[in-house]
Every structure is written in structure tokens, then in C-alpha cells.
Design a protein around this motif. Structure first.
Motif, PDB file in Angstrom:
ATOM      1  N   ILE A  41      -9.344  10.835  -6.844  1.00  0.00           N
ATOM      2  CA  ILE A  41      -8.228  11.236  -5.968  1.00  0.00           C
ATOM      3  C   ILE A  41      -7.821  12.679  -6.262  1.00  0.00           C
ATOM      4  O   ILE A  41      -7.666  13.489  -5.347  1.00  0.00           O
ATOM      5  N   LEU A  42      -7.687  12.998  -7.544  1.00  0.00           N
ATOM      6  CA  LEU A  42      -7.287  14.363  -7.913  1.00  0.00           C
ATOM      7  C   LEU A  42      -8.318  15.391  -7.438  1.00  0.00           C
ATOM      8  O   LEU A  42      -7.970  16.450  -6.900  1.00  0.00           O
ATOM      9  N   TYR A  61       0.842  -1.193   0.000  1.00  0.00           N
ATOM     10  CA  TYR A  61       0.000   0.000   0.000  1.00  0.00           C
ATOM     11  C   TYR A  61       0.881   1.248   0.000  1.00  0.00           C
ATOM     12  O   TYR A  61       1.758   1.389   0.820  1.00  0.00           O
ATOM     13  N   VAL A  62       0.648   2.073  -0.953  1.00  0.00           N
ATOM     14  CA  VAL A  62       1.421   3.309  -1.058  1.00  0.00           C
ATOM     15  C   VAL A  62       0.462   4.482  -1.157  1.00  0.00           C
ATOM     16  O   VAL A  62      -0.578   4.377  -1.787  1.00  0.00           O
ATOM     17  N   ILE A 119     -17.016  12.694  -2.881  1.00  0.00           N
ATOM     18  CA  ILE A 119     -16.214  13.921  -2.782  1.00  0.00           C
ATOM     19  C   ILE A 119     -17.107  15.154  -2.861  1.00  0.00           C
ATOM     20  O   ILE A 119     -16.931  16.112  -2.125  1.00  0.00           O
ATOM     21  N   ARG A 172      -5.821   3.906   6.009  1.00  0.00           N
ATOM     22  CA  ARG A 172      -5.582   3.705   4.579  1.00  0.00           C
ATOM     23  C   ARG A 172      -6.617   4.427   3.722  1.00  0.00           C
ATOM     24  O   ARG A 172      -7.349   3.839   2.923  1.00  0.00           O
ATOM     25  N   PHE A 184      -6.281   6.862   1.340  1.00  0.00           N
ATOM     26  CA  PHE A 184      -6.031   6.926  -0.093  1.00  0.00           C
ATOM     27  C   PHE A 184      -4.927   5.942  -0.438  1.00  0.00           C
ATOM     28  O   PHE A 184      -3.748   6.210  -0.244  1.00  0.00           O
ATOM     29  N   ILE A 185      -5.326   4.826  -0.846  1.00  0.00           N
ATOM     30  CA  ILE A 185      -4.360   3.755  -1.094  1.00  0.00           C
ATOM     31  C   ILE A 185      -4.674   3.075  -2.416  1.00  0.00           C
ATOM     32  O   ILE A 185      -5.767   3.184  -2.937  1.00  0.00           O
ATOM     33  N   PHE A 186      -3.731   2.390  -2.958  1.00  0.00           N
ATOM     34  CA  PHE A 186      -4.038   1.522  -4.081  1.00  0.00           C
ATOM     35  C   PHE A 186      -3.086   0.340  -4.035  1.00  0.00           C
ATOM     36  O   PHE A 186      -2.081   0.340  -3.320  1.00  0.00           O
ATOM     37  N   ASN A 187      -3.437  -0.667  -4.788  1.00  0.00           N
ATOM     38  CA  ASN A 187      -2.623  -1.879  -4.780  1.00  0.00           C
ATOM     39  C   ASN A 187      -1.393  -1.700  -5.651  1.00  0.00           C
ATOM     40  O   ASN A 187      -1.505  -1.310  -6.800  1.00  0.00           O
ATOM     41  N   LEU A 188      -0.281  -1.947  -5.058  1.00  0.00           N
ATOM     42  CA  LEU A 188       0.963  -1.926  -5.825  1.00  0.00           C
ATOM     43  C   LEU A 188       1.299  -3.388  -6.134  1.00  0.00           C
ATOM     44  O   LEU A 188       1.606  -4.154  -5.231  1.00  0.00           O
ATOM     45  N   GLU A 213     -13.437  16.884 -18.281  1.00  0.00           N
ATOM     46  CA  GLU A 213     -12.145  16.275 -17.981  1.00  0.00           C
ATOM     47  C   GLU A 213     -12.091  14.817 -18.435  1.00  0.00           C
ATOM     48  O   GLU A 213     -11.125  14.377 -19.066  1.00  0.00           O
ATOM     49  N   LEU A 254       2.709  10.137  -4.373  1.00  0.00           N
ATOM     50  CA  LEU A 254       3.205   9.967  -5.744  1.00  0.00           C
ATOM     51  C   LEU A 254       2.746  11.095  -6.659  1.00  0.00           C
ATOM     52  O   LEU A 254       3.536  11.647  -7.430  1.00  0.00           O
ATOM     53  N   PHE A 280      -1.938   1.860 -12.262  1.00  0.00           N
ATOM     54  CA  PHE A 280      -2.907   2.809 -11.714  1.00  0.00           C
ATOM     55  C   PHE A 280      -4.171   2.768 -12.555  1.00  0.00           C
ATOM     56  O   PHE A 280      -4.153   3.103 -13.724  1.00  0.00           O
ATOM     57  N   ASN A 330      -1.327   7.408  -2.509  1.00  0.00           N
ATOM     58  CA  ASN A 330      -1.475   8.003  -3.843  1.00  0.00           C
ATOM     59  C   ASN A 330      -1.008   9.435  -3.867  1.00  0.00           C
ATOM     60  O   ASN A 330      -0.383   9.886  -4.813  1.00  0.00           O
ATOM     61  N   GLU A 331      -1.379  10.135  -2.804  1.00  0.00           N
ATOM     62  CA  GLU A 331      -1.097  11.563  -2.774  1.00  0.00           C
ATOM     63  C   GLU A 331       0.390  11.836  -2.865  1.00  0.00           C
ATOM     64  O   GLU A 331       0.817  12.772  -3.521  1.00  0.00           O
ATOM     65  N   GLU A 391     -17.514   7.233  -6.191  1.00  0.00           N
ATOM     66  CA  GLU A 391     -16.360   7.865  -5.527  1.00  0.00           C
ATOM     67  C   GLU A 391     -16.407   9.375  -5.678  1.00  0.00           C
ATOM     68  O   GLU A 391     -16.154  10.118  -4.721  1.00  0.00           O
TER      69      GLU A 391
END
Lengths: 106, 405
Positions: free
Chosen positions: A50-51, A7-8, B73, B392, B394-398, B30, A13, A42, A10-11, B69
Motif C-alpha cells: 500500500i505504501l 471496509y475502511v 505495483i 474497493r 484499497f481496503i482491509f478488514n476492520l 525496508e 488512515l 493491520f 487504508n489510504e 502485490e
């Protein structure tokens, strides 16, 4: 094929990329893929929420620019974003150190 | 064209899940731009248009997932920190309406009230992108109509100041393009502070206006030096404002009493009793009210960043209002010098008082923002870092491919 899942943030990066220069969504994904040698897969659809959330938090700001008859929404890092990046970076370093410590002990 | 339809349908499908319609325009624009860019790239790689469209859409993901999602927001929340001030402003303004028994005054007050509601709600109901597009025009129209209403038709009324605060956001939206709804919230807070202070001053005693001028001037210069000393670049506006204000106030007092020292002791003869009551304690009350708001904003749990945004906005609005009021003061002085008009004296009186109060408020905001709030934010952000990891957010799978292992 066995896959490891980490888990990394996002913000972290995205902010780091935006430190180099202002970028639009498509470019961000492209750069992430390039820079990570396609390690980061991604999902396109997850980037925009996220943005937008980062923009709402005030750590990035956006502006529109017309290029090749196409309106692109560029994102740029704010002063608040730079502070956030420093914090996120520290968090990541701590996380990395913690993992390294455990791995090295084992 | 099936090509356009599928992309548009896909984007429409995403937006179907976003309940806050005002963001649809920007989201659609966008996503459309992204998809077409991707499609162009895939076509350049040798795919047909249909294949490229299908793949680009597939890679973007499930519309429901993205839509949900984004909806999270942009979810419209019943923001009590916004609604309570609006209701309070309306109640206080109604109080002023009822306070004026004469028919003419009642009409004026009702007109101002309607004007205020109009400024507050109508432009805000437009989509954000349109607000950005027309913000400058809206701001100019609002400003001109406000000046026209106040100066030429309605005259200065207690509480009427609040409406210009509500006009200000559009200027800042135009300037910053990122203010969104927070800008309006900031203005409403300022309006609330102004109105509440007027209300409080009605029921409280008098302070010496001269003392206020001296304290304000001293604080302004301390603030300016503080900013210079800390390497800030924003001191020039406050120094200019303070200088104009001091010259204007000094000149006005000198003009009315022939000598400045005697003016200090006979200010009651210069400023009418009613304005003395209304404005004399305003700066002091403002500081207390604002302090309460800052404390409350912490208690109700808005994030530190939101509060800093409000503070920054308030600071910018005050700069704008200061400029406006200072210009009003200069205009009044010219008017008095040329015509000796009593109405202009009243205008000057109000203008000078407002400048003092705004300067005080600005000083207080900036100082609190740079010291106490910074300290609190540091504390909160340090805590938040831990939370960020554990929840966690804001996470994503690496995913590490096999070749890397």
C-alpha cells in the motif's frame, strides 16, 4: 466470537497519520494499533504494497534516515496527498452518513 | 547464523515474485529494517532470538502474497506513451542524419545520435537507488560532455538540442528523489516536441522573429503577474529569466544595428535564413504539439495525476533549460562583444530562439495546468471517489472485537 467486517480506506488512515509527522512502516502499524486501541489488526505484509503504491501515485514521498545504525525509510505526505486526504475524508463522511441514515431509519 | 539466513531467505522469497529487479534493493532494505526492529522488540519482551524471528516473519505474512502485490505495483508495462515518443525521436534524428549529405556533417549527426541514445538508455538501466545515489554525478558528467561535444567538437546541429533534454532528468532525480521513471518520460516528451517542431518548421513558412520576442516577453510578464496575483512563489525565476532574456535580446539587436528600432525591421540581416526557418515558428508549433499531447494523454487514459506529474516535470525542466539557455545567451553576447565571432552569433541566435520557445511553452503549460487541467482533474477525481468505494481498491478488514459490541 462473532466478528463484524467493515471496509475502511487504508489510504485515509495512513495519510491522516502522516499528517501528524513523517513515519516509517513499522511506526505506522504501531500507531494504527495504538490509536485504534488494537481494533485495527493491520497485517504487516499488506502495509508495504500500500505504501509503495501510494508513493507511486505521488501522494506520499519517502526518504531514508539512519537511526540506531538502522536505515529507516520514512514516508511523508505530499501536497497532492493532502488533497487526496480531504477527498478520502469526504468519501468516508458520506459513507458514514449513508450508514447512519439507514440505521436511524430502521 | 540461522537468524540472518531466515530473515534474508524470507525477503529473498518475497523478491522472487517481483519481476522488476530495480526495486529489489529498496524493498529488501525496508523489509529487513522492519523485521529486525520487530525482532528486537520481541526479544526485549523476553522471547528467544529464534522465537522472535519466527513470530516476526509469521506476522509479516505469506511471502508469495506480499511479493505478488508488490509485483503488481512495480509491474513493467509496455508503456506505449513512452515507446512511441522514443521511436519518433530516433526516426526524426535519423531524418536529420540523412538530411546532411556531407561526410563531416553525417559523422557529427551520427555521433550526436549515439550520444543521445547513450544518455537516454544507459543511465536509466541502473537500479533506482543507484540512480539517486549517482544522479548528480551522472548529470554533471552528461552536462559537461554535452557542452564539450556541442561547443568544441560538433557545433550546433539541428536536433542536437534534444540530447540535453535527456540529460536533465538526472538533475531532477537528484533534486526530488521521487521522480523515478516518470522523469525520463517527461524529458522524452519535451525532446519529441522539440524535434517534431524542428521537423514541422522545415516544411512551413516564416514568422517574424521580432513579433515572437514581443509576444514572448508580454506572455512572460503576464504569467509572472498572474503568479504573483494568485499567490504563487515561483514567479521570481521566470521574472529573472525574462529580464535577462529581454536585456540580452535587446542588447544583441542594438549591438548589431546601433539602434533598437532599426533592428526590429532588419532582423533578417541579423539572423540567418536557416535559423529563421528552424526556430521562427517553433514557439507556436510547440504550443500546438503540446496541446495535442495533452489531449492525447487524456484519450489514451493516463490518469490525471500522471499527467500533472508530467506537466510539473516539464515545467521544472523548462526552468532549468531557460537558465541554461540564458547563460548561453549571456556568454555569446560577451563573446561577440570581445571577439565579434560569427560562430558566437549563431550560438546567440539559437540561444535566443530557444529561450523564447521555452518561455512560451512554460507559460502555456502552467496556464493549462492551472485552469483547464484543474477543472478536468476535479471532474475525474469526483468520479473516482465513487469508484474507490465501489471497487474497493484499497481496503482491509476492520475486525471489531466482541468487547466493543
Amino acid at each position: 466470537m462473532e466478528k463484524n467486517t467493515l471496509y475502511v480506506g487504508n489510504e485515509l488512515l495512513i495519510l491522516k497519520l502522516l499528517c501528524i509527522r513523517d513515519m516509517y512502516g513499522y511506526e505506522i502499524i504501531d500507531k494504527l494499533n495504538q490509536k485504534s486501541d488494537n481494533v485495527f489488526n493491520f497485517k504487516t505484509g499488506t502495509l508495504y504494497p500500500i505504501l509503495h503504491s501510494m508513493e507511486k501515485k505521488g501522494i506520499v514521498t519517502s526518504y531514508e534516515s539512519v537511526e540506531n545504525k538502522r536505515i529507516r525509510k520514512y514516508y511523508s505526505i505530499t501536497a497532492e496527498g493532502r488533497k487526496e486526504l480531504e477527498k478520502e475524508f469526504l468519501v468516508w463522511k458520506n459513507y458514514e452518513n449513508a450508514i447512519n441514515n439507514i440505521i436511524n431509519e430502521v | 547464523m540461522a537468524f540472518d539466513l531466515s530473515v534474508d531467505n524470507y525477503i529473498e522469497e518475497i523478491c522472487r515474485y517481483i519481476k522488476w529487479k530495480r526495486c529489489h534493493f529498496t524493498v529488501k532494505q525496508e523489509l529487513r529494517s522492519h523485521l529486525y526492529e520487530h525482532i528486537d522488540e520481541l526479544i526485549a519482551d523476553g522471547m528467544t532470538e529464534t522465537e522472535a524471528t519466527d513470530l516476526a516473519i509469521r506476522e509479516m505474512g505469506e511471502p508469495q502474497l506480499i511479493g505478488n502485490e508488490l509485483n503488481q505495483i512495480y509491474k513493467a508495462k509496455l508503456d506505449m506513451t513512452l515507446i512511441i515518443p522514443i521511436i519518433t525521436i530516433l526516426i526524426i534524428n535519423l531524418y536529420f542524419v540523412l538530411l546532411n549529405n556531407q561526410t563531416q556533417s553525417l559523422l557529427k549527426a551520427v555521433a550526436l545520435l549515439i550520444f543521445g541514445i547513450f544518455i537516454c538508455f544507459v543511465p536509466d538501466s541502473f537500479e533506482d537507488s543507484k540512480q539517486f545515489m549517482y544522479a548528480k554525478k551522472v548529470f554533471l558528467i552528461v552536462l559537461i560532455s554535452f557542452i564539450f561535444c556541442v561547443v568544441f567538437i560538433l557545433g550546433i546541429e539541428p536536433g542536437s538540442y534534444s540530447y540535453i533534454f535527456l540529460a536533465a532528468p538526472y538533475f531532477w532525480i537528484y533534486q526530488l528523489k521521487k521522480v523515478e521513471r516518470k522523469g525520463v518520460s517527461g524529458m522524452i516528451y519535451i525532446s519529441l516536441v522539440m524535434n517534431l517542431t524542428c521537423f514541422l518548421c522545415l516544411t512551413m513558412g516564416n514568422y517574424s522573429l521580432t513579433l515572437m520576442i514581443l509576444i514572448a516577453a508580454a506572455l512572460i510578464y503576464v504569467y509572472a503577474f498572474y503568479y504573483n496575483w494568485s499567490g504563487g512563489k515561483r514567479s521570481i525565476d521566470i521574472v529573472v529569466s525574462a529580464t535577462i532574456f529581454s536585456v540580452a535580446a535587446g542588447y544583441a539587436l542594438y549591438k548589431k544595428s546601433n539602434s533598437l528600432p532599426s533592428a526590429i525591421f532588419f532582423e533578417k540581416e541579423i539572423f540567418t535564413e536557416i535559423n529563421y526557418i528552424f526556430m521562427g515558428k517553433m514557439g507556436v508549433c510547440m504550443i500546438y504539439v503540446l496541446s495535442i499531447i495533452v489531449i492525447l494523454s487524456k484519450l489514451v487514459g493516463i490518469t490525471c495525476r500522471q499527467r500533472r506529474n508530467i506537466n510539473n516535470l516539464v515545467g521544472m525542466v523548462i526552468t532549468f533549460l531557460l537558465t541554461f539557455q540564458v547563460l548561453g545567451v549571456v556568454f555569446s553576447i560577451i563573446g561577440i562583444s570581445l571577439f565579434g565571432n560569427s560562430f558566437k552569433i549563431m550560438l546567440l541566435d539559437n540561444g535566443v530562439c530557444s529561450v523564447i520557445n521555452l518561455c512560451l511553452l512554460r507559460v502555456m503549460l502552467n496556464l493549462s495546468d492551472r485552469n483547464t487541467i484543474d477543472y478536468i482533474s476535479l471532474y475525474i477525481s469526483q468520479r473516482k471517489e465513487t469508484i474507490t468505494i465501489t471497487d474497493r481498491g484499497f481496503i482491509f478488514n476492520l475486525q471489531i472485537p466482541e468487547r466493543r459490541r
